[in-house]
Motif scaffolding. Structure first.
Motif, PDB file in Angstrom:
ATOM      1  N   THR A   1      -6.021  -4.446  -5.361  1.00 13.10           N
ATOM      2  CA  THR A   1      -6.486  -3.455  -6.340  1.00 13.10           C
ATOM      3  C   THR A   1      -7.734  -2.720  -5.836  1.00 13.10           C
ATOM      4  OG1 THR A   1      -7.774  -5.087  -7.556  1.00 13.10           O
ATOM      5  CG2 THR A   1      -5.526  -4.694  -8.323  1.00 13.10           C
ATOM      6  N   GLN A   2      -8.204  -3.126  -4.658  1.00 15.15           N
ATOM      7  CA  GLN A   2      -9.309  -2.372  -4.047  1.00 15.15           C
ATOM      8  C   GLN A   2      -8.793  -1.114  -3.343  1.00 15.15           C
ATOM      9  OE1 GLN A   2     -12.464  -5.553  -2.636  1.00 15.15           O
ATOM     10  NE2 GLN A   2     -10.399  -6.193  -2.124  1.00 15.15           N
ATOM     11  N   ILE A   3      -7.478  -1.010  -3.230  1.00 17.08           N
ATOM     12  CA  ILE A   3      -6.853   0.171  -2.611  1.00 17.08           C
ATOM     13  C   ILE A   3      -6.574   1.206  -3.684  1.00 17.08           C
ATOM     14  CG2 ILE A   3      -4.720   0.993  -1.490  1.00 17.08           C
ATOM     15  CD1 ILE A   3      -6.134  -0.691   0.430  1.00 17.08           C
ATOM     16  N   TRP A   4      -6.942   2.447  -3.444  1.00 14.03           N
ATOM     17  CA  TRP A   4      -6.493   3.538  -4.305  1.00 14.03           C
ATOM     18  C   TRP A   4      -5.470   4.366  -3.527  1.00 14.03           C
ATOM     19  CZ3 TRP A   4      -7.455   8.227  -2.096  1.00 14.03           C
ATOM     20  CH2 TRP A   4      -8.558   8.350  -1.241  1.00 14.03           C
ATOM     21  N   ALA A   5      -4.605   5.050  -4.245  1.00 14.93           N
ATOM     22  CA  ALA A   5      -3.556   5.785  -3.539  1.00 14.93           C
ATOM     23  C   ALA A   5      -2.974   6.883  -4.404  1.00 14.93           C
ATOM     24  CB  ALA A   5      -2.437   4.829  -3.128  1.00 14.93           C
ATOM     25  N   THR A   6      -2.508   7.916  -3.736  1.00 18.65           N
ATOM     26  CA  THR A   6      -1.832   9.004  -4.430  1.00 18.65           C
ATOM     27  C   THR A   6      -0.718   9.534  -3.529  1.00 18.65           C
ATOM     28  OG1 THR A   6      -2.151  11.192  -5.385  1.00 18.65           O
ATOM     29  CG2 THR A   6      -3.706  10.581  -3.704  1.00 18.65           C
ATOM     30  N   PHE A   7       0.478   9.575  -4.088  1.00 16.82           N
ATOM     31  CA  PHE A   7       1.648  10.021  -3.322  1.00 16.82           C
ATOM     32  C   PHE A   7       2.005  11.417  -3.797  1.00 16.82           C
ATOM     33  CE2 PHE A   7       5.755  10.550  -1.663  1.00 16.82           C
ATOM     34  CZ  PHE A   7       6.048   9.537  -0.763  1.00 16.82           C
ATOM     35  N   SER A   8       1.961  12.384  -2.888  1.00 14.06           N
ATOM     36  CA  SER A   8       2.292  13.760  -3.257  1.00 14.06           C
ATOM     37  C   SER A   8       3.732  14.036  -2.879  1.00 14.06           C
ATOM     38  CB  SER A   8       1.387  14.754  -2.522  1.00 14.06           C
ATOM     39  OG  SER A   8       0.048  14.508  -2.855  1.00 14.06           O
ATOM     40  N   GLY A   9       4.600  13.984  -3.892  1.00 12.15           N
ATOM     41  CA  GLY A   9       5.984  14.376  -3.676  1.00 12.15           C
ATOM     42  C   GLY A   9       6.065  15.872  -3.880  1.00 12.15           C
TER      43      GLY A   9
ATOM     44  N   ILE B   1       5.814  15.999   2.478  1.00 11.07           N
ATOM     45  CA  ILE B   1       5.322  15.151   1.393  1.00 11.07           C
ATOM     46  C   ILE B   1       4.328  14.189   2.029  1.00 11.07           C
ATOM     47  CG2 ILE B   1       7.457  15.344   0.053  1.00 11.07           C
ATOM     48  CD1 ILE B   1       8.122  12.476   0.921  1.00 11.07           C
ATOM     49  N   GLY B   2       3.490  13.549   1.240  1.00 12.35           N
ATOM     50  CA  GLY B   2       2.482  12.708   1.891  1.00 12.35           C
ATOM     51  C   GLY B   2       1.904  11.628   1.004  1.00 12.35           C
ATOM     52  N   LEU B   3       1.348  10.637   1.649  1.00 11.64           N
ATOM     53  CA  LEU B   3       0.665   9.539   0.962  1.00 11.64           C
ATOM     54  C   LEU B   3      -0.768   9.465   1.477  1.00 11.64           C
ATOM     55  CD1 LEU B   3       0.291   6.866  -0.600  1.00 11.64           C
ATOM     56  CD2 LEU B   3       1.552   5.703   1.217  1.00 11.64           C
ATOM     57  N   MET B   4      -1.708   9.531   0.540  1.00 10.77           N
ATOM     58  CA  MET B   4      -3.115   9.348   0.902  1.00 10.77           C
ATOM     59  C   MET B   4      -3.614   8.101   0.179  1.00 10.77           C
ATOM     60  SD  MET B   4      -6.337  11.915   0.513  1.00 10.77           S
ATOM     61  CE  MET B   4      -6.171  12.114  -1.229  1.00 10.77           C
ATOM     62  N   ALA B   5      -4.305   7.250   0.896  1.00 14.29           N
ATOM     63  CA  ALA B   5      -4.828   6.036   0.274  1.00 14.29           C
ATOM     64  C   ALA B   5      -6.182   5.714   0.887  1.00 14.29           C
ATOM     65  CB  ALA B   5      -3.856   4.875   0.488  1.00 14.29           C
ATOM     66  N   GLY B   6      -6.971   4.959   0.159  1.00 21.48           N
ATOM     67  CA  GLY B   6      -8.299   4.653   0.668  1.00 21.48           C
ATOM     68  C   GLY B   6      -8.823   3.337   0.136  1.00 21.48           C
ATOM     69  N   VAL B   7      -9.950   2.952   0.725  1.00 26.96           N
ATOM     70  CA  VAL B   7     -10.597   1.705   0.341  1.00 26.96           C
ATOM     71  C   VAL B   7     -12.074   1.861   0.689  1.00 26.96           C
ATOM     72  CG1 VAL B   7     -10.123   0.631   2.606  1.00 26.96           C
ATOM     73  CG2 VAL B   7     -10.439  -0.816   0.600  1.00 26.96           C
TER      74      VAL B   7
ATOM     75  N   GLU C   1     -14.025  -6.222   2.816  1.00 27.20           N
ATOM     76  CA  GLU C   1     -13.629  -7.014   3.990  1.00 27.20           C
ATOM     77  C   GLU C   1     -12.110  -6.945   4.170  1.00 27.20           C
ATOM     78  OE1 GLU C   1     -14.262 -11.521   5.350  1.00 27.20           O
ATOM     79  OE2 GLU C   1     -15.764 -10.732   3.938  1.00 27.20           O
ATOM     80  N   GLY C   2     -11.680  -6.622   5.361  1.00 26.40           N
ATOM     81  CA  GLY C   2     -10.231  -6.526   5.617  1.00 26.40           C
ATOM     82  C   GLY C   2      -9.599  -5.302   4.976  1.00 26.40           C
ATOM     83  N   GLY C   3     -10.410  -4.320   4.600  1.00 28.15           N
ATOM     84  CA  GLY C   3      -9.907  -3.134   3.903  1.00 28.15           C
ATOM     85  C   GLY C   3      -8.904  -2.344   4.732  1.00 28.15           C
ATOM     86  N   GLU C   4      -9.221  -2.179   6.024  1.00 27.57           N
ATOM     87  CA  GLU C   4      -8.341  -1.416   6.912  1.00 27.57           C
ATOM     88  C   GLU C   4      -6.959  -2.092   6.995  1.00 27.57           C
ATOM     89  OE1 GLU C   4     -10.352   1.106   8.759  1.00 27.57           O
ATOM     90  OE2 GLU C   4      -8.390   2.071   8.924  1.00 27.57           O
ATOM     91  N   ALA C   5      -6.960  -3.422   7.045  1.00 27.37           N
ATOM     92  CA  ALA C   5      -5.682  -4.156   7.133  1.00 27.37           C
ATOM     93  C   ALA C   5      -4.882  -3.994   5.834  1.00 27.37           C
ATOM     94  CB  ALA C   5      -5.951  -5.628   7.413  1.00 27.37           C
ATOM     95  N   LEU C   6      -5.588  -4.001   4.712  1.00 27.29           N
ATOM     96  CA  LEU C   6      -4.907  -3.792   3.427  1.00 27.29           C
ATOM     97  C   LEU C   6      -4.239  -2.428   3.402  1.00 27.29           C
ATOM     98  CD1 LEU C   6      -7.385  -5.064   0.650  1.00 27.29           C
ATOM     99  CD2 LEU C   6      -5.176  -6.048   1.286  1.00 27.29           C
ATOM    100  N   LEU C   7      -4.989  -1.429   3.871  1.00 28.98           N
ATOM    101  CA  LEU C   7      -4.448  -0.058   3.919  1.00 28.98           C
ATOM    102  C   LEU C   7      -3.207  -0.013   4.797  1.00 28.98           C
ATOM    103  CD1 LEU C   7      -7.183   2.687   4.488  1.00 28.98           C
ATOM    104  CD2 LEU C   7      -5.599   2.447   2.579  1.00 28.98           C
TER     105      LEU C   7
END
Ligand SMILES: Cc1cc2nc3c(=O)[nH]c(=O)nc-3n(C[C@H](O)[C@H](O)[C@H](O)COP(=O)(O)OP(=O)(O)OC[C@H]3O[C@@H](n4cnc5c(N)ncnc54)[C@H](O)[C@@H]3O)c2cc1C
Length: 437
Positions: free
Chosen positions: A203-211, A219-225, A230-236
């Motif tokens: 739940t530390q990841i936010w995301a938005t999918f643009s269809g 189309i695209g997916l943008m997500a961030g943390v 800790e380990g945020g990049e791996a979660l992404l």
């Protein structure tokens, strides 16, 4: 009343409106020592407010992604942004509200309503935690402070603002089949179905999918943390791997960057224009039939607007730690918010095509529930900050579920009681306003 002027229906712009109370100049933001809370005027706009809060105290309000939205209307409807999975929505931090209300004899008076258990006006505060704009009176001030934090340091009284790690992947329409599109959307929805429980590290990841519509090319997916996770990049990376699994799609672009907090929150939506948007919340993934409908409309050439899209933003996490009746904002078990938009256009002559596209798309996605997201296993209704008068129109809502159930669920009856108590003459009204009990 008009604060930031970002209403998505013409509640303040219709020809029936004879007078406007313009709150845009009441935009001051400061720390109020007497209430130990941040004081925000209704005319305060998202980006300058976040700048003031960040530069002054290192904190933020988890409110709108669009930098130009006004907090006057925004907070009233709940107020969410990407960080809401981590920090909840704006009203989860609302301590008090100052409202000018009109009594049964027509006399106005000012009421300050707080969340304190012994406040006789607590019901009015509650109605302002998601009841929606233009219903009970004129909001002239908000005070914000996260519940349960006891501290004399203002820098601890709202969520801390942090720099972000962001990854954006785009896929070209040229390389997408209906099957690969379906797999991407299904995987994305199911990821958030699985990974949105309060407390889960995802739940530390936010995301938005643009269809986006085919005319956009991709189309695209943008997500961030946040960069401190800790380990945020791996979660992404896991999110992106899971979403593309089995889709067999070729990546058109894949970018990663660090985003300083202020750059993130100064996002500008685009030039203003004509708009007609719709929304719904999901508890679970769309069915393949629903995704097929979305695919069909994104490939429909009756419009050619690169801004047209079905956008799916992640919810859940912290938002869902709160009981649905604890605030007027009822959507405490959604995992995604879907935004249907034909984009923005310039001239009245283009209205018919754009409006028809989004109306039919929405009707067909919800064809098994009367053209609207009737709350059930999959749907969780709609969000009042994205008001849509079609939900109250029997031509577009052919279900037995009234518009107010879609927006407020079981909280509507209590909102009606507050309305009766504080606006007995129904002075404050519009096409989707709370009707007095
Ligand atoms: C481009 C864009 C991006 C958006 N992004 C997000 C987002 O990321 N997250 C999100 O949650 N929402 C988002 N929204 C929706 C936004 O939160 C609502 O449109 C919100 O109501 C806007 O508030 P405002 O003050 O700018 O609008 P206004 O048009 O001024 O007001 C909206 C409604 O609130 C009433 N109102 C305004 N001020 C007051 C007041 N002082 N007292 C009582 N009633 C009042 C108005 O009468 C009207 O009914 C977005 C909207 C747009 C157009």
């Amino acid at each position: 009343m008009r604060s930031g002027g970002h209403c998505l229906e013409n509640f303040t712009a219709s020809s029936e409106v004879k007078e406007i109370i313009d709150l845009s100049q009441m935009s001051d933001v400061y720390f109020d020592e007497s209430r130990k809370a941040f004081s925000v005027g209704p005319g305060a706009i998202v980006a300058p407010t976040q700048n003031t809060l960040f530069k002054g105290w290192g904190v933020m309000i988890p409110s709108a992604g669009c930098s130009e939205v006004g907090l006057g209307g925004h907070i009233l409807g709940g107020g969410y942004n990407f960080y809401s999975r981590m920090h909840g929505i704006a009203v989860d931090h609302l301590y008090a509200v100052e409202v000018v209300v009109v009594g049964a004899d027509g006399t106005p008076r000012t009421v300050v309503a707080t969340r304190e258990a012994n406040d006789p006006n607590r019901g009015l505060w509650w109605a302002h935690t998601g009841g929606g704009g233009g219903n009970f009176g004129v909001v002239t001030r908000y005070w914000l402070r996260t519940p349960g934090v006891v501290s004399t340091d203002p820098g601890t009284l709202l969520p801390r603002a942090g720099n972000q790690r962001v990854r954006t992947v785009q896929w070209s329409w040229e390389s997408l089949s209906q099957q690969s599109f379906t797999t991407l959307i299904r995987n994305y929805c199911q990821w958030f179905e699985r990974n949105s429980a309060p407390g889960a590290k995802e739940t530390q990841i936010w995301a938005t999918f643009s269809g986006s519509h085919r005319s956009a090319g991709t189309i695209g997916l943008m997500a961030g943390v946040e960069d401190t996770v800790e380990g945020g990049e791996a979660l992404l990376d896991r999110l992106f791997a899971d979403v593309t699994s089995g889709a067999g799609v070729k990546v058109a672009s894949d970018t990663r960057h660090e985003l300083p907090w202020l750059d993130r929150d100064n996002w500008y939506w685009g030039p203003p224009g004509r708009q007609k948007d719709k929304t719904s919340d999901l508890r679970k993934s769309y069915t393949d039939e629903q995704i097929a409908t979305i695919y069909r409309y994104l490939n429909d050439d009756s419009i050619s607007n690169p801004g047209a899209q079905v956008n799916l933003a992640a919810l859940g996490g912290k938002i869902n730690t709160i009981r649905p009746d604890a605030t007027a904002y009822v959507h405490r078990d959604s995992v995604l918010r879907v935004y249907f938009t034909p984009g923005v256009w310039r001239t009245q002559s283009e209205d018919a095509a754009h409006v028809a596209w989004v109306r039919k798309l929405y009707r067909d996605v919800y064809s098994t529930t009367g053209g609207v997201p009737v709350p059930n296993d999959i749907n969780a209704g709609a969000y009042i900050n994205y008001p849509d008068v079609d939900l109250a129109d029997p031509a577009w809502n052919t279900s037995d579920t009234p518009w107010h159930t879609l927006y407020y669920g079981a909280n509507y009856a209590r909102l009606q009681q507050v309305k009766k108590a504080y606006d007995p003459r129904d002075v404050f009204r519009h096409a989707l306003s709370i009707r007095p009990a």
